[in-house]
Structure formats: C-alpha cells, structure tokens
Write a protein that holds these residues in place. Structure first.
Motif, PDB file in Angstrom:
ATOM      1  N   PRO A 115      42.599  51.210  37.245  1.00  0.00           N
ATOM      2  CA  PRO A 115      42.484  51.067  38.513  1.00  0.00           C
ATOM      3  C   PRO A 115      41.660  49.693  39.046  1.00  0.00           C
ATOM      4  CG  PRO A 115      41.189  53.146  37.705  1.00  0.00           C
ATOM      5  CD  PRO A 115      41.859  52.255  36.700  1.00  0.00           C
ATOM      6  N   GLN A 116      41.216  48.866  38.097  1.00  0.00           N
ATOM      7  CA  GLN A 116      40.544  47.743  38.280  1.00  0.00           C
ATOM      8  C   GLN A 116      41.975  46.467  38.475  1.00  0.00           C
ATOM      9  OE1 GLN A 116      37.113  46.501  36.213  1.00  0.00           O
ATOM     10  NE2 GLN A 116      37.480  48.452  35.155  1.00  0.00           N
ATOM     11  N   LEU A 117      42.931  46.759  37.966  1.00  0.00           N
ATOM     12  CA  LEU A 117      44.024  45.715  38.086  1.00  0.00           C
ATOM     13  C   LEU A 117      44.376  45.262  39.590  1.00  0.00           C
ATOM     14  CD1 LEU A 117      46.238  47.247  35.596  1.00  0.00           C
ATOM     15  CD2 LEU A 117      44.594  45.234  34.952  1.00  0.00           C
ATOM     16  N   PRO A 118      44.331  46.398  40.401  1.00  0.00           N
ATOM     17  CA  PRO A 118      44.775  45.749  41.996  1.00  0.00           C
ATOM     18  C   PRO A 118      43.544  45.088  42.533  1.00  0.00           C
ATOM     19  CG  PRO A 118      45.294  48.228  41.679  1.00  0.00           C
ATOM     20  CD  PRO A 118      44.555  47.853  40.483  1.00  0.00           C
ATOM     21  N   LEU A 119      42.273  45.220  41.794  1.00  0.00           N
ATOM     22  CA  LEU A 119      41.044  44.519  42.533  1.00  0.00           C
ATOM     23  C   LEU A 119      40.999  43.105  42.073  1.00  0.00           C
ATOM     24  CD1 LEU A 119      38.492  47.347  41.961  1.00  0.00           C
ATOM     25  CD2 LEU A 119      40.124  46.900  43.969  1.00  0.00           C
ATOM     26  N   LEU A 120      42.040  42.367  41.151  1.00  0.00           N
ATOM     27  CA  LEU A 120      41.534  41.125  40.514  1.00  0.00           C
ATOM     28  C   LEU A 120      41.621  40.169  41.602  1.00  0.00           C
ATOM     29  CD1 LEU A 120      43.503  41.550  37.131  1.00  0.00           C
ATOM     30  CD2 LEU A 120      41.016  41.361  37.380  1.00  0.00           C
ATOM     31  N   GLU A 121      42.678  40.240  42.338  1.00  0.00           N
ATOM     32  CA  GLU A 121      42.414  38.920  43.531  1.00  0.00           C
ATOM     33  C   GLU A 121      41.473  38.928  44.107  1.00  0.00           C
ATOM     34  OE1 GLU A 121      44.933  36.497  43.316  1.00  0.00           O
ATOM     35  OE2 GLU A 121      46.100  37.376  41.875  1.00  0.00           O
ATOM     36  N   GLY A 122      40.787  40.018  44.523  1.00  0.00           N
ATOM     37  CA  GLY A 122      39.443  39.720  44.966  1.00  0.00           C
ATOM     38  C   GLY A 122      38.390  39.340  44.354  1.00  0.00           C
ATOM     39  N   ARG A 123      38.494  39.654  43.388  1.00  0.00           N
ATOM     40  CA  ARG A 123      37.411  39.132  42.035  1.00  0.00           C
ATOM     41  C   ARG A 123      37.520  37.803  41.890  1.00  0.00           C
ATOM     42  NH1 ARG A 123      36.983  44.142  37.797  1.00  0.00           N
ATOM     43  NH2 ARG A 123      36.223  45.896  39.353  1.00  0.00           N
ATOM     44  N   TYR A 124      38.696  37.359  41.809  1.00  0.00           N
ATOM     45  CA  TYR A 124      39.021  35.982  41.571  1.00  0.00           C
ATOM     46  C   TYR A 124      38.407  35.241  42.806  1.00  0.00           C
ATOM     47  CZ  TYR A 124      42.737  37.412  38.383  1.00  0.00           C
ATOM     48  OH  TYR A 124      43.446  37.817  37.197  1.00  0.00           O
ATOM     49  N   LYS A 134      36.079  36.048  44.854  1.00  0.00           N
ATOM     50  CA  LYS A 134      34.318  36.134  45.024  1.00  0.00           C
ATOM     51  C   LYS A 134      34.016  35.194  43.957  1.00  0.00           C
ATOM     52  CE  LYS A 134      30.253  38.821  45.074  1.00  0.00           C
ATOM     53  NZ  LYS A 134      29.778  40.124  44.981  1.00  0.00           N
ATOM     54  N   HIS A 135      34.498  35.148  42.890  1.00  0.00           N
ATOM     55  CA  HIS A 135      33.869  34.419  41.685  1.00  0.00           C
ATOM     56  C   HIS A 135      33.996  32.890  42.063  1.00  0.00           C
ATOM     57  CE1 HIS A 135      32.504  36.958  38.380  1.00  0.00           C
ATOM     58  NE2 HIS A 135      33.699  37.601  38.254  1.00  0.00           N
ATOM     59  N   ARG A 136      35.139  32.452  42.441  1.00  0.00           N
ATOM     60  CA  ARG A 136      35.258  31.158  42.887  1.00  0.00           C
ATOM     61  C   ARG A 136      34.542  30.433  44.057  1.00  0.00           C
ATOM     62  NH1 ARG A 136      41.811  32.289  42.204  1.00  0.00           N
ATOM     63  NH2 ARG A 136      41.837  31.605  39.866  1.00  0.00           N
ATOM     64  N   TYR A 137      34.200  31.258  44.796  1.00  0.00           N
ATOM     65  CA  TYR A 137      33.458  31.090  45.822  1.00  0.00           C
ATOM     66  C   TYR A 137      31.968  30.953  45.445  1.00  0.00           C
ATOM     67  CZ  TYR A 137      31.009  31.730  50.283  1.00  0.00           C
ATOM     68  OH  TYR A 137      29.919  31.450  51.668  1.00  0.00           O
ATOM     69  N   ASN A 138      31.462  31.953  44.570  1.00  0.00           N
ATOM     70  CA  ASN A 138      30.099  31.743  44.066  1.00  0.00           C
ATOM     71  C   ASN A 138      30.119  30.506  43.233  1.00  0.00           C
ATOM     72  OD1 ASN A 138      28.909  33.921  45.270  1.00  0.00           O
ATOM     73  ND2 ASN A 138      29.306  35.345  43.708  1.00  0.00           N
ATOM     74  N   TYR A 139      31.157  30.290  42.553  1.00  0.00           N
ATOM     75  CA  TYR A 139      31.239  28.961  41.427  1.00  0.00           C
ATOM     76  C   TYR A 139      31.099  27.742  42.209  1.00  0.00           C
ATOM     77  CZ  TYR A 139      32.548  26.111  37.714  1.00  0.00           C
ATOM     78  OH  TYR A 139      32.684  24.858  36.552  1.00  0.00           O
ATOM     79  N   ALA A 140      31.623  27.807  43.308  1.00  0.00           N
ATOM     80  CA  ALA A 140      31.464  26.445  44.185  1.00  0.00           C
ATOM     81  C   ALA A 140      30.478  26.193  44.651  1.00  0.00           C
ATOM     82  CB  ALA A 140      32.647  26.772  45.377  1.00  0.00           C
ATOM     83  N   ILE A 141      29.429  27.287  45.051  1.00  0.00           N
ATOM     84  CA  ILE A 141      28.066  27.258  45.367  1.00  0.00           C
ATOM     85  C   ILE A 141      27.423  26.427  44.166  1.00  0.00           C
ATOM     86  CG2 ILE A 141      26.170  28.360  46.307  1.00  0.00           C
ATOM     87  CD1 ILE A 141      27.987  30.193  47.551  1.00  0.00           C
ATOM     88  N   ALA A 142      27.461  27.191  43.111  1.00  0.00           N
ATOM     89  CA  ALA A 142      26.733  26.602  41.875  1.00  0.00           C
ATOM     90  C   ALA A 142      27.006  25.377  41.527  1.00  0.00           C
ATOM     91  CB  ALA A 142      26.835  27.831  41.046  1.00  0.00           C
ATOM     92  N   GLU A 143      28.276  25.008  41.507  1.00  0.00           N
ATOM     93  CA  GLU A 143      28.656  23.646  41.091  1.00  0.00           C
ATOM     94  C   GLU A 143      28.322  22.779  41.957  1.00  0.00           C
ATOM     95  OE1 GLU A 143      32.980  21.983  39.745  1.00  0.00           O
ATOM     96  OE2 GLU A 143      32.917  22.587  41.655  1.00  0.00           O
ATOM     97  N   HIS A 165      28.811  40.641  40.585  1.00  0.00           N
ATOM     98  CA  HIS A 165      27.789  41.315  41.804  1.00  0.00           C
ATOM     99  C   HIS A 165      26.931  40.250  42.451  1.00  0.00           C
ATOM    100  CE1 HIS A 165      24.241  41.029  39.185  1.00  0.00           C
ATOM    101  NE2 HIS A 165      25.136  41.244  38.147  1.00  0.00           N
ATOM    102  N   LEU A 166      26.772  39.212  42.190  1.00  0.00           N
ATOM    103  CA  LEU A 166      25.913  38.116  42.725  1.00  0.00           C
ATOM    104  C   LEU A 166      26.231  38.105  44.306  1.00  0.00           C
ATOM    105  CD1 LEU A 166      25.421  35.464  39.894  1.00  0.00           C
ATOM    106  CD2 LEU A 166      23.928  37.404  40.558  1.00  0.00           C
ATOM    107  N   THR A 167      25.164  37.885  44.928  1.00  0.00           N
ATOM    108  CA  THR A 167      25.243  37.559  46.269  1.00  0.00           C
ATOM    109  C   THR A 167      25.093  35.941  46.609  1.00  0.00           C
ATOM    110  OG1 THR A 167      22.976  37.883  47.159  1.00  0.00           O
ATOM    111  CG2 THR A 167      24.309  39.749  47.128  1.00  0.00           C
ATOM    112  N   GLU A 168      25.467  35.311  47.901  1.00  0.00           N
ATOM    113  CA  GLU A 168      25.374  34.062  48.032  1.00  0.00           C
ATOM    114  C   GLU A 168      23.893  33.665  47.779  1.00  0.00           C
ATOM    115  OE1 GLU A 168      26.324  30.766  51.428  1.00  0.00           O
ATOM    116  OE2 GLU A 168      27.279  32.776  51.224  1.00  0.00           O
ATOM    117  N   ALA A 169      23.089  34.502  48.222  1.00  0.00           N
ATOM    118  CA  ALA A 169      21.554  34.170  48.120  1.00  0.00           C
ATOM    119  C   ALA A 169      21.076  34.322  46.668  1.00  0.00           C
ATOM    120  CB  ALA A 169      20.704  35.174  49.090  1.00  0.00           C
ATOM    121  N   GLU A 170      21.809  35.304  46.132  1.00  0.00           N
ATOM    122  CA  GLU A 170      21.288  35.189  44.438  1.00  0.00           C
ATOM    123  C   GLU A 170      21.705  34.054  43.680  1.00  0.00           C
ATOM    124  OE1 GLU A 170      20.947  39.957  44.089  1.00  0.00           O
ATOM    125  OE2 GLU A 170      22.866  39.092  43.939  1.00  0.00           O
ATOM    126  N   VAL A 171      22.960  33.737  43.947  1.00  0.00           N
ATOM    127  CA  VAL A 171      23.291  32.290  43.436  1.00  0.00           C
ATOM    128  C   VAL A 171      22.724  31.188  43.780  1.00  0.00           C
ATOM    129  CG1 VAL A 171      25.147  30.621  43.320  1.00  0.00           C
ATOM    130  CG2 VAL A 171      25.859  33.048  43.363  1.00  0.00           C
TER     131      VAL A 171
END
Length: 240
Positions: A106-115, A117-126, A219-225
C-alpha cells in the motif's frame, strides 16, 4: 547494485537501479527509516530472468515451490532453467512473508508524495546548514536528483574529541547522528575484518572521516527541521 538508500533517486533522468546504466539487479531496503517502511526487509528488482530465477531459488523456493512464486518468470524455457539451477543454488530461506509484503504494497502509490516532502525538508536543512561556520555541506552533483531522507555534512577543523563532543551535544538535545569515519561505524572500511584492509583508499577515507549523517525522517514538519538546524548550530558553537 546496492540501492538501499537510493529509492527514488535518479542520475540525468535515469532511476537508481535501472539497467540503462548496466545494473543487472538492484537491492532496495524497506527497513524502518527508508522510504518504504516494513520494519525490516527489502526487495530485489531485475529484468534478467536467470538472475531472477537464481534469487527466487536462493530465497527458498526449493523443489517445485517456484511454481507458486508470483514473480517467477513463466514459460517452458524458464521452468527448464528452474529445474537446472535449483541443484546449483543453495537455499537460504530468505522468503519475504506475507505480512511484510502487505505492509509494503500500500505504500508504493505514496512514494511520489514522500519524495516531494523529503526534498522540501532537505532544501530547508541544506540552506540553513550551508551558512554555518565549522561545517561543509557538499552540494549535489549536476545531473543528480536525490530524495533527501538524510543529509551529510563534514565537520571542519576538529579532532575526534571535539567531533564527539559535537555529536554528544546534538544527541542531548534530541538530534542523534553518527560520524561515518568513527571506529564503530559500519561505513568505516578501515575496521572491516571480513576483507583485506585497503591500501590505497586514504582519499576516500578523508571524505568520510568527519562526515556526519543527519537523518530527516518523513514525519518532520518544517518547524521541526528548523529546530534541528538550530540544535546543530548551537552544538557547533558550544563545542568550538
């Protein structure tokens, strides 16, 4: 190809593990901190039928159990290959059980959304971390498109006591991280006793010696990053 951490990454538009760059089989992880989480486990992908057959047999499809394997190559020629190779292939009984498969599917269709969110949080941290003194954040190579479920940076101008003081300070504030070059880190090839020690890899070791591995869970929010980046900045300052 070991693709445990690279699900969703691509190089010049070609996905990690693709046969386009010569990969004959790719192994992905579904361990608890990966893009697909089944607690433990993983899976292998290939478009080479002989490799698929060997892997199915090694995983535990002994005797004629391969006929019940949903991913087994079909057809008389492949059945003949199964019958031949099953006597050459040891059985390690590493079959994925149905519970793990039911968690993964069931997680396979969720991958694009996970990518995304991860890239968004990564850009903030970077963006935050590359402005800090005392560390260096390597930028991605042109043509590479990572996912960003973790971020690595190098400590600058520190010895091991100072490096450990930094990670201890981060851990105390809820931001654990490991240093790849540490003696007990599995990525430090100098400590491997199951293979001959490399003699010409000092340049490689310098890249990982003080490389910190900062995980950025889904699960990290923008504030948590931002809070994580605040902790890293504080720890750098108080242990300088």
């Amino acid at each position: 190809e070991d693709c445990a951490h690279s699900l969703g990454c691509d190089w010049k538009g070609v996905k990690s593990g693709s046969s386009e760059y010569g990969t004959v089989a790719a192994c992905f992880s579904s361990q608890s901190n990966k893009l697909i989480n089944s607690g433990e486990g993983g899976f292998l992908v290939t478009d080479d039928e002989e490799i698929a057959i060997r892997c199915i047999l090694a995983a535990g499809s002994y005797e004629v159990l391969y006929k019940s394997h949903l991913a087994a190559p079909d057809g008389p020629e492949n059945h003949a290959m199964f019958d031949k190779l099953k006597f050459e292939t040891p059985n390690f009984s590493l079959r994925m059980h149905q519970i793990t498969a039911a968690i993964i599917q069931p997680q396979l269709p969720l991958l694009e959304g996970r990518y995304e969110k991860h890239r968004y949080n990564y850009a903030i941290a970077e963006r935050r971390l590359c402005e800090l003194d005392g560390i260096r954040v390597p930028f991605q190579l042109e043509g590479a498109n990572g996912v960003g479920d973790s971020l690595q940076f190098n400590l600058k101008g520190r010895n091991w006591d100072e490096a450990n003081a930094f990670t201890d300070e981060c851990k105390k504030r809820g931001v654990p991280m490991e240093i790849f070059g540490a003696h007990d880190n599995a990525r430090n090839f100098k400590t491997w006793q199951f293979a001959l020690p490399p003699t010409d890899c000092e340049t490689s070791y310098k890249h990982i010696e003080y490389a910190c591995d900062l995980r950025l869970p889904l699960h990290l929010t923008e504030a948590e990053v931002h809070t994580i980046c605040d902790v890293v900045e504080f720890a750098l300052q108080v242990t300088a």
